[in-house]
Design a protein around this motif. Sequence first.
Motif, short mmCIF file in Angstrom:
data_model
loop_
_atom_site.label_atom_id
_atom_site.label_comp_id
_atom_site.label_asym_id
_atom_site.label_seq_id
_atom_site.Cartn_x
_atom_site.Cartn_y
_atom_site.Cartn_z
N ALA A 145 0.83 -1.21 0.00
CA ALA A 145 0.00 0.00 0.00
C ALA A 145 0.87 1.27 0.00
CB ALA A 145 -0.92 0.00 1.21
N ALA A 146 2.04 1.17 0.61
CA ALA A 146 2.89 2.37 0.71
C ALA A 146 3.67 2.64 -0.58
CB ALA A 146 3.88 2.19 1.87
N ALA A 147 3.92 1.59 -1.36
CA ALA A 147 4.91 1.70 -2.45
C ALA A 147 4.40 2.41 -3.70
CB ALA A 147 5.36 0.29 -2.84
N ASP A 148 5.25 3.25 -4.28
CA ASP A 148 5.00 3.82 -5.60
C ASP A 148 5.53 2.89 -6.68
OD1 ASP A 148 3.87 6.39 -4.82
OD2 ASP A 148 5.86 6.84 -4.04
N ALA A 149 6.53 2.09 -6.34
CA ALA A 149 7.14 1.17 -7.30
C ALA A 149 7.78 0.04 -6.50
CB ALA A 149 8.21 1.89 -8.12
N ALA A 150 8.03 -1.10 -7.16
CA ALA A 150 8.65 -2.24 -6.47
C ALA A 150 9.75 -2.83 -7.36
CB ALA A 150 7.61 -3.30 -6.17
N VAL A 151 10.80 -3.31 -6.71
CA VAL A 151 11.90 -3.96 -7.43
C VAL A 151 12.26 -5.25 -6.69
CG1 VAL A 151 14.30 -3.74 -8.21
CG2 VAL A 151 12.82 -1.71 -8.17
N ALA A 152 12.29 -6.37 -7.45
CA ALA A 152 12.67 -7.66 -6.86
C ALA A 152 14.20 -7.73 -6.76
CB ALA A 152 12.14 -8.79 -7.73
N THR A 153 14.69 -8.28 -5.67
CA THR A 153 16.15 -8.26 -5.45
C THR A 153 16.80 -9.65 -5.49
OG1 THR A 153 16.03 -8.51 -3.03
CG2 THR A 153 15.85 -6.27 -3.91
N ASP A 154 16.00 -10.71 -5.56
CA ASP A 154 16.57 -12.07 -5.51
C ASP A 154 17.53 -12.30 -6.69
OD1 ASP A 154 14.51 -13.46 -3.46
OD2 ASP A 154 13.44 -12.12 -4.83
N GLY A 155 18.70 -12.79 -6.36
CA GLY A 155 19.66 -13.16 -7.40
C GLY A 155 20.21 -12.00 -8.20
N ARG A 156 20.06 -10.79 -7.67
CA ARG A 156 20.56 -9.61 -8.42
C ARG A 156 21.54 -8.83 -7.55
NH1 ARG A 156 15.44 -6.47 -10.41
NH2 ARG A 156 16.81 -5.75 -12.06
N THR A 157 22.47 -8.17 -8.20
CA THR A 157 23.41 -7.35 -7.45
C THR A 157 22.77 -6.01 -7.10
OG1 THR A 157 24.29 -6.26 -9.42
CG2 THR A 157 25.35 -8.34 -8.77
N ALA A 158 23.36 -5.33 -6.13
CA ALA A 158 22.86 -4.01 -5.74
C ALA A 158 22.87 -3.06 -6.95
CB ALA A 158 23.70 -3.45 -4.61
N GLU A 159 23.91 -3.15 -7.78
CA GLU A 159 24.01 -2.28 -8.96
C GLU A 159 22.84 -2.51 -9.91
OE1 GLU A 159 26.59 -3.93 -7.67
OE2 GLU A 159 27.74 -2.21 -6.96
N GLU A 160 22.53 -3.79 -10.14
CA GLU A 160 21.40 -4.10 -11.05
C GLU A 160 20.08 -3.56 -10.48
OE1 GLU A 160 23.11 -8.29 -12.97
OE2 GLU A 160 21.98 -8.36 -11.11
N ILE A 161 19.92 -3.71 -9.19
CA ILE A 161 18.69 -3.24 -8.53
C ILE A 161 18.59 -1.71 -8.66
CG2 ILE A 161 17.55 -3.04 -6.27
CD1 ILE A 161 19.15 -5.79 -5.65
N CYS A 162 19.72 -1.04 -8.43
CA CYS A 162 19.71 0.43 -8.48
C CYS A 162 19.48 0.95 -9.89
CB CYS A 162 21.03 0.98 -7.93
SG CYS A 162 21.16 0.69 -6.16
N GLU A 163 20.03 0.23 -10.87
CA GLU A 163 19.76 0.64 -12.26
C GLU A 163 18.27 0.60 -12.54
OE1 GLU A 163 22.33 -1.74 -14.74
OE2 GLU A 163 24.04 -0.60 -13.96
N GLU A 164 17.61 -0.44 -12.04
CA GLU A 164 16.15 -0.52 -12.26
C GLU A 164 15.42 0.61 -11.53
OE1 GLU A 164 14.28 -4.37 -11.91
OE2 GLU A 164 12.29 -3.44 -11.88
N ILE A 165 15.87 0.93 -10.34
CA ILE A 165 15.22 2.03 -9.59
C ILE A 165 15.35 3.34 -10.38
CG2 ILE A 165 15.38 3.46 -7.50
CD1 ILE A 165 16.29 0.91 -5.98
N LEU A 166 16.53 3.56 -10.94
CA LEU A 166 16.77 4.82 -11.67
C LEU A 166 16.00 4.82 -12.99
CD1 LEU A 166 20.57 5.27 -10.92
CD2 LEU A 166 18.65 6.56 -9.94
N GLU A 167 15.92 3.67 -13.62
CA GLU A 167 15.16 3.54 -14.87
C GLU A 167 13.69 3.86 -14.63
OE1 GLU A 167 15.41 3.42 -18.63
OE2 GLU A 167 17.21 3.12 -17.38
#
Length: 177
Positions: A145-167
């Motif tokens: 309910a709080a989230a504007d967006a969501a990113v799954a983190t399983d099996g991914r590096t922090a860099e990959e996750i952050c790229e998706e957040i910025l995208e």
Amino acid sequence: MKLDQHIFLIGFMGCGKSTCAACLCRMTGAEQIEMDQEIVKRQGMEITEIFRVHGEEYFRDLETDLIKEIGNMEPMVVSCGGGTVLREENVALMKAAGRIVLLTAEPETVFDRVKGSADRPVLNGNMNLSYIKELMEARRPRYEAAADAAVATDGRTAEEICEEILEQRKEGSHGAR
Ligand SMILES: Nc1ncnc2c1ncn2[C@@H]1O[C@H](COP(=O)(O)OP(=O)(O)O)[C@@H](O)[C@H]1O
Ligand SMILES: O=C(O)C1=C[C@@H](OP(=O)(O)O)[C@@H](O)[C@H](O)C1
Ligand SMILES: [Mg+2]
């Protein structure tokens, strides 16, 4: 990169909020505020100690006080505690001050990441997969309910996750947050 509003990272313990916030700051040059660390610094006590001496409600009040303050700060990357969104008041303050990004992870991933740590009082004495599953399910509606967006983190590096957040942020700038 100059942020025009805060980015709040939320999600269950061990989903990587603190790690990804630091990574996001390295990638963008933005400043980070780590809520747990800030509370520890101000109280001069570790989180487990605050829970033990003063109780959970006292810690939750400290979180609310800090979220209020953050609302008046220059835009930065905020790594929340896993329970920060449990108070509606906090979510309203966060929504007014920025974009809320939910990091997710499967219970197995969380367990794997946190099992060696004794720094999370909510899990101390309950450090097992079935408890993590149960608590994650109980909290899921609050996170979603709080989230504007969501990113799954399983099996991914922090860099990959952050790229998706910025995208997502770029895409969001044309319409919804
Ligand atoms: N994407 C990832 N892949 C593998 N390990 C991770 C990842 N993100 C975080 N971790 C590890 O998991 C643990 C918990 O991460 P942390 O950032 O403290 O999570 P949170 O702040 O959400 O509780 C740390 O040991 C961290 O190094
Ligand atoms: O989920 C929770 O209730 C908590 C999560 C912790 O932060 P992390 O999610 O960064 O571990 C910390 O704020 C405290 O131990 C309580
Ligand atoms: Mg953290």
